[in-house]
Design a protein around this motif. Structure first.
Motif, short mmCIF file in Angstrom:
data_model
loop_
_atom_site.label_atom_id
_atom_site.label_comp_id
_atom_site.label_asym_id
_atom_site.label_seq_id
_atom_site.Cartn_x
_atom_site.Cartn_y
_atom_site.Cartn_z
N ILE B 174 0.82 -1.21 0.00
CA ILE B 174 0.00 0.00 0.00
C ILE B 174 0.86 1.26 0.00
O ILE B 174 0.46 2.31 -0.51
CB ILE B 174 -0.97 -0.01 1.19
CG1 ILE B 174 -1.97 -1.17 1.05
CG2 ILE B 174 -1.72 1.31 1.32
CD1 ILE B 174 -2.86 -1.38 2.25
N THR B 221 0.73 -13.44 -3.93
CA THR B 221 0.12 -12.68 -5.03
C THR B 221 0.72 -11.29 -5.12
O THR B 221 1.06 -10.81 -6.20
CB THR B 221 -1.40 -12.58 -4.84
OG1 THR B 221 -1.94 -13.90 -4.73
CG2 THR B 221 -2.06 -11.86 -6.01
N MET B 222 0.88 -10.63 -3.97
CA MET B 222 1.39 -9.26 -3.98
C MET B 222 2.82 -9.19 -4.51
O MET B 222 3.21 -8.19 -5.10
CB MET B 222 1.33 -8.66 -2.57
CG MET B 222 -0.08 -8.26 -2.16
SD MET B 222 -0.12 -7.36 -0.60
CE MET B 222 -0.21 -8.68 0.59
N SER B 270 -10.99 -17.00 -4.37
CA SER B 270 -11.07 -15.83 -5.25
C SER B 270 -9.70 -15.50 -5.81
O SER B 270 -9.55 -15.24 -7.00
CB SER B 270 -11.64 -14.63 -4.48
OG SER B 270 -11.46 -13.44 -5.22
N LEU B 271 -8.67 -15.53 -4.95
CA LEU B 271 -7.32 -15.24 -5.42
C LEU B 271 -6.83 -16.30 -6.41
O LEU B 271 -5.99 -16.02 -7.25
CB LEU B 271 -6.34 -15.20 -4.24
CG LEU B 271 -6.28 -13.93 -3.40
CD1 LEU B 271 -5.19 -14.06 -2.35
CD2 LEU B 271 -6.02 -12.70 -4.27
N PRO B 279 -13.42 -10.98 -7.71
CA PRO B 279 -12.00 -10.91 -7.35
C PRO B 279 -11.77 -10.06 -6.10
O PRO B 279 -12.45 -9.06 -5.89
CB PRO B 279 -11.34 -10.26 -8.57
CG PRO B 279 -12.44 -9.60 -9.31
CD PRO B 279 -13.71 -10.29 -8.98
N ILE B 280 -10.78 -10.48 -5.28
CA ILE B 280 -10.45 -9.76 -4.06
C ILE B 280 -9.06 -9.15 -4.19
O ILE B 280 -8.18 -9.72 -4.84
CB ILE B 280 -10.52 -10.71 -2.83
CG1 ILE B 280 -10.41 -9.90 -1.54
CG2 ILE B 280 -9.47 -11.80 -2.90
CD1 ILE B 280 -10.80 -10.67 -0.28
N ASP B 281 -8.89 -7.97 -3.63
CA ASP B 281 -7.59 -7.29 -3.67
C ASP B 281 -6.70 -7.89 -2.58
O ASP B 281 -7.09 -7.94 -1.42
CB ASP B 281 -7.79 -5.79 -3.45
CG ASP B 281 -6.47 -5.02 -3.50
OD1 ASP B 281 -5.63 -5.23 -2.58
OD2 ASP B 281 -6.27 -4.25 -4.43
N ALA B 283 -3.98 -6.84 -1.06
CA ALA B 283 -3.40 -5.96 -0.03
C ALA B 283 -4.46 -5.43 0.93
O ALA B 283 -4.27 -5.39 2.14
CB ALA B 283 -2.67 -4.79 -0.68
N TYR B 284 -5.62 -5.03 0.39
CA TYR B 284 -6.66 -4.44 1.22
C TYR B 284 -7.65 -5.48 1.75
O TYR B 284 -8.47 -5.19 2.60
CB TYR B 284 -7.44 -3.38 0.43
CG TYR B 284 -6.65 -2.13 0.15
CD1 TYR B 284 -5.89 -2.01 -1.00
CD2 TYR B 284 -6.67 -1.04 1.03
CE1 TYR B 284 -5.15 -0.87 -1.26
CE2 TYR B 284 -5.95 0.11 0.78
CZ TYR B 284 -5.19 0.20 -0.38
OH TYR B 284 -4.48 1.34 -0.64
N VAL B 288 -11.96 -6.18 -5.35
CA VAL B 288 -11.26 -5.29 -6.27
C VAL B 288 -12.16 -4.15 -6.72
O VAL B 288 -11.73 -2.99 -6.82
CB VAL B 288 -10.74 -6.08 -7.50
CG1 VAL B 288 -10.22 -5.14 -8.58
CG2 VAL B 288 -9.64 -7.03 -7.07
N ILE B 291 -12.11 -1.41 -4.13
CA ILE B 291 -10.86 -0.63 -4.14
C ILE B 291 -10.80 0.26 -5.38
O ILE B 291 -10.42 1.43 -5.30
CB ILE B 291 -9.64 -1.56 -4.08
CG1 ILE B 291 -9.64 -2.34 -2.76
CG2 ILE B 291 -8.34 -0.77 -4.21
CD1 ILE B 291 -9.67 -1.47 -1.52
N ASN B 292 -11.19 -0.28 -6.53
CA ASN B 292 -11.19 0.53 -7.75
C ASN B 292 -12.13 1.72 -7.59
O ASN B 292 -11.82 2.83 -8.03
CB ASN B 292 -11.59 -0.31 -8.96
CG ASN B 292 -10.45 -1.17 -9.46
OD1 ASN B 292 -9.32 -1.04 -9.00
ND2 ASN B 292 -10.73 -2.07 -10.39
#
Lengths: 691, 298
Positions: B174, B221-222, B270-271, B279-281, B283-284, B288, B291-292
């Motif tokens: 982040i 993933t990150m 989801s990942l 889909p899931i982010d 980091a947060y 997604v 966050i978008n």
């Protein structure tokens, strides 16, 4: 929440659970009321203790205890020692209920920090907990805290880890603790721990017990890898390569009377800006590259230069730094040779992230030869579309620039105590070959591959030692079969070794270098490095590829181009038929000022719901840049960027003349028209000339 | 391979809310705010957030807000940074961040020099107020928790643990600081969390657990190393942890289910791009889309 078997509750159990629940609920309600009203009577305190012994996770109750203690202490006749002793007793009871309760351990630390309690009991308590669960990291953390309070020496704590490991080597927590203690002792060169050579030798023997007794137990793996790193690593930042390389001669073609911005490199691309980059590639990320730490002497230098770190995130630390000599506005003399001398590290200031200073000062000198253009200045590739077919390429027998790269002084990264390092690695290689002869195990093969690679890196090119690359490649191939779960890890490692093999010598690299001809068979003067169809899943050895202007990486298995930002001369890039799954994965391209031609057709753009490079490129979600709303609105007329922000960040910062994106799920008409808006310099999209 | 019993899981999550009388429920009353985040985010990923009464949730949530700007785990419980983040995340899910006074909430003391660094960074970032903390200092503290294996512990010198690794990598993500992570070293440690059964553990020589499908997977993933594990084997492990009769997902096959593991199992799937899930982010730990919406709408 963990480890409870799944079974339907019988009616009598449900009733019992309900009764228990009712009791606890009433207890909690009473407690909250006391807390709300700041009641700290003995009754209230006992109630909170009862609650915490049933439910140590009730964090509000631990807050309450702290307030209660402070309240009681404010009475002049209070006895701190006994009050804190009660707290410690409560924590102990709570921990026996759940020895992983963060709240309980935190409260204990809070009590001890007050200084009224005896610490002697702590070690005994910790030993109890660690007997129950030797991997309880709360207990280990608490041990570190108490050892600090008691001022126990690191040597004594090290002996404790030896005892624990001696009882059972399968204790990662103990090995971890050992690495922390040993790091500190080595760093401050404590008595008995200097020089590090002897210490590391002993540690290798120590960890062999763990690995060789049961090679499938991971407890010693990571400690062993750490020992290898401690043995071979070079603390000081050093220059690994540069462009131009030391001793090379760069020819630039000026036109229109050698003034103006029509500059191009021999066998190279027209450079609109008339700038000549100088790239420095270090062995690790450094900061402090500026005109005082890196001095450039040359007639070509007209003003103070600003070194830029090639970082994706505005960091002032980077492994690769670049500066641009502005030649466009100079009056350059035809057929003259200008010399450039660069002195690195003569004054201190270049630092690694660990605070280590740059090694011995080094120097790079090269020549720039100016030649007039014979033909009419052409734009880009003569306004013609770039084609990447085999017929457009012709092998090269000899390539002057390649010569200078490989004759450049390559002794930049030989560590000081080379002999001991090499000896130690050779010993380890023998040990692991022995292991593998008895048990064909994954850790044996993987460690052997890493050791052989380390040995190759330690050897200089001049001692004639044959490299171990072939064996290493075979080991990774074996591992892909032996451990298919992690096959893509081994494939990535194998790709790196392949690339190292290909780019390590002039002879190995030459077969991949070709002249590019366009459809009319006109020699365009470009040298292309063709690395297609090599099953590469990862890019590497970029320090050897700084000279490349045209690169074909098509038909591989790449999903990332991490590190490509160092290739500042790159103007034509073919990434078609790979596995790129997002525009953020192409993030490194944003730093390539010269990139004009890009082929990313037949990838997986738009096929994935999860973006694995989302945080590895610069973007607003990573707080490294603001979204350019004004520009976005002007170009696209929209105030909602949720669909195309990744593409906008990438293409909005490139001045491409040619782009190919067909064969990607994202490439529909809507997206194509978006691209045309965002790339005003584009002349060709998917092989069609734009009007 | 089995299938994801979506409907059963939705019913399970909705029923947990009503099943307040069991001992397990009462013992976890103090973390209901976390439970709300787990349950509601899981519903969102399963495409069923609309089965919940938004106003009821928001009203209860706001009753946990204290004067100091922090949220408690439930009505009457003290404010804590953990529950403040969960509250903000829940409001973000519903696109109802406008019901809070951002100045008030961001005035709550967000301690960054602790294992709660990630919480502070994630929460303030969602509220567009990262300026409230010294990010450089926070990053420096996080780095001081880095270990020889490339992972991170709760405190400097603490053993690497997947949960804490997620927090540190998430915080560094982040704040645009992932260049400070040795991705290859950490990636190897993380990918070796996958054991024979296909599940992931949190540290060497420990048992696999569905919640690590989140902590380890999101970290991988990150740093773009998720291809270093076998996705198919992990999907199978998660699906095997379902209670396909009564709904819910447990830590290990045939163990008791709970909302915590149901969420992390679904988030993990989801990942892994399991079909049909939003889909899931990484980091947060929010969808997604959410966050978008927060960062890419003017």
């Amino acid at each position: 929440m963990h480890g409870r078997p799944r079974k339907a509750l019988k009616p009598e159990d449900e009733a019992a659970s309900s009764a228990k629940a009712e009791k606890l609920r009433s207890l909690q309600a009473q407690f909250l009321a006391n807390h709300q009203n700041s009641i700290y009577s003995k009754e209230a305190l006992d109630l909170s203790a009862k609650l915490l012994e049933i439910n140590p996770e009730c964090y509000t109750a631990w807050n309450y205890r702290k307030l209660a203690v402070q309240h009681i202490l404010s009475n002049s006749d209070s006895d701190p020692q006994s009050i804190f002793s009660d707290e410690l007793k409560l924590v102990e009871n709570a921990l026996r209920k759940n020895f992983k309760s963060y709240g309980a351990w935190h409260h204990r630390k809070w009590v001890l920090s007050k200084g009224h309690s005896s610490i002697d009991k702590e070690m005994r308590l910790l030993n109890d907990f660690q007997k129950e669960d030797p991997r309880n990291f709360h207990a280990w953390n608490h041990r570190r805290f108490v050892a600090g309070l008691m001022e126990r020496s690191e040597e004594d704590e090290l002996k404790y880890t030896e005892k624990v490991i001696g009882a059972n080597f399968s204790n990662y927590s103990a090995w971890h603790n050992r690495s922390v203690l040993l790091s500190n002792l080595l760093k401050r060169e404590a008595e008995g721990y200097f020089p590090k050579e002897k210490v590391l030798e002993e540690e290798f023997q120590h960890v062999h017990n763990a690995i060789f007794t049961d090679p499938d137990d991971q407890s010693g793996w990571f400690y062993h890898l750490w020992l290898i790193d401690q043995t071979v690593k070079n603390e000081a930042p050093l220059l690994v390569s540069s462009w131009p390389s030391h001793g090379s001669s760069i020819t630039i073609i000026g036109d229109n009377g050698l003034r103006g911005c029509g500059l191009s490199l021999l066998n190279g691309t027209q450079s609109d800006s008339g700038t000549l980059p100088i790239i420095l590639y270090f062995n690790q990320a450094v900061k402090g590259i500026n005109s005082s730490t890196v001095a450039i002497e040359s007639e070509l230098l007209t003003k103070e230069l600003v070194w830029k770190p090639l970082a994706m995130n505005n960091s002032s630390t980077a492994q690769v730094w670049v500066v641009y000599l502005d030649l466009g506005n100079m009056e350059l003399q035809q057929s003259k040779t200008y010399s450039v001398e660069i002195n690195i590290g003569h004054s201190s200031g270049i630092l690694s992230s660990n605070g280590n200073h740059y090694g011995d000062p080094s120097q790079i000198s090269f020549e720039v030869f100016v030649q007039t253009a014979n033909t009419e200045p052409t734009e880009g590739q003569g306004g013609k579309r770039t084609t990447w077919n085999d017929t457009n390429f012709q092998k090269i027998d000899h390539f002057q620039e390649l010569d200078s790269i490989f004759t450049a002084d390559q002794n930049h990264h030989i560590p000081k105590s080379l002999d001991w390092c090499t000896e130690e690695i050779v010993k380890e290689i023998t040990n692991f070959r022995d292991l593998l002869s008895e048990y064909d195990c994954k850790i044996g093969k993987l460690t052997l591959a890493r050791l052989l690679t380390a040995l190759d890196m330690l050897s200089s090119q001049h001692d004639g030692r044959k490299s171990n690359t072939e064996e290493v490649l075979q080991l990774y191939t074996d591992l892909m079969k032996l451990d298919p779960t992690h096959s893509l890890y081994y494939k990535d490692e194998r790709s790196l070794i392949s690339l190292k093999q290909i780019t390590s010598t002039r002879d190995s690299l030459l077969p991949y270098c070709h002249y590019h001809k366009d459809a009319t068979e006109t020699f365009t003067g470009h040298v292309c490095l063709r690395l297609q169809n090599l099953s590469l899943s990862r890019m590497g050895s970029i320090e050897n590829l700084l000279w490349v202007q045209m690169l074909d990486l098509s038909h591989n298995e790449l999903q990332s181009i991490e590190g490509l930002e160092a290739m500042q001369l790159l103007s034509c890039l073919n990434l078609s038929h790979n596995k790129f799954g997002s525009f953020t994965a192409l993030g490194p391209l944003r730093l390539l000022k010269s990139l004009k031609v890009l082929n990313i057709s037949y990838n997986e753009l738009g096929s994935h719901s999860i973006d694995t490079t989302r945080y590895l490129c610069s973007s607003p979600v990573a707080h490294t840049e603001e979204f350019a709303w004004d520009r976005f609105e002007t170009l696209t007329g929209s105030v909602n960027a949720t669909n195309f922000w990744e593409a906008f960040l990438l293409f909005g910062s490139l001045a491409l003349t040619e782009l190919n994106i067909s064969g990607n799920a994202v490439a529909d008409e809507n997206f194509r028209s978006f691209l045309v808006k965002v790339l005003p310099t584009l002349k060709w999209l998917d092989d069609e000339e734009l009007s | 391979m089995g299938e994801l019993a979506t409907e059963k899981h939705v019913q399970y999550i909705l029923s947990v809310e009503k099943r307040k009388d069991s001992f397990e429920s009462v013992v976890m009353e103090h973390l209901r705010m976390n439970g709300a985040y787990w349950g509601l985010t899981a519903l969102y990923l399963l495409g069923k957030l609309d089965t919940v009464d938004v106003d009821e949730v928001v009203s209860w949530l706001m009753s946990c807000l204290h004067e100091s700007g922090g949220f408690g785990g439930n009505v009457g419980h003290d404010p804590h940074i953990l529950y403040t983040l969960s509250a903000v995340q829940v409001l973000a899910l519903f696109d109802k961040l406008d019901v809070i006074d951002v100045d008030k909430v961001t005035n709550y003391p967000f301690r960054v020099l602790s294992m709660f660094s990630y919480i502070a960074i994630c929460c303030l970032s969602i509220l567009h107020r990262l300026d409230k903390i010294d990010v450089e200092k926070a990053v420096k503290y996080i780095l001081s928790c880095k270990n020889m294996d490339g992972g991170f512990g709760c405190t400097p010198g603490g053993e690497s643990h997947a949960g804490q690794i997620f927090c540190c990598v998430g915080a560094l993500a982040i704040t645009g600081s992932l260049d400070l992570v040795d991705k290859d070293l950490l990636g190897w440690w993380l990918c070796e969390r996958q054991v024979k059964s296909g599940g992931l553990n949190g540290r060497p020589e420990k048992l696999p657990d569905v919640c690590y499908s989140w902590w380890v997977l999101s970290s991988l993933t990150m740093i773009d190393r998720v291809h270093w594990i076998s996705k198919e084997k992990l999907i199978k492990f998660i699906l095997d942890c379902q209670d396909t009769e009564n709904g819910g997902i447990s830590d290990r096959p045939d163990d008791a289910v709970d909302v915590f593991h149901t969420f992390f199992g679904v988030a993990g799937l989801s990942l892994l791009e399991y079909p049909g899930l939003k889909p899931i982010d990484p980091a947060y730990a929010l969808p997604v889309d959410v966050i978008n919406r927060i960062f890419f709408t003017k």
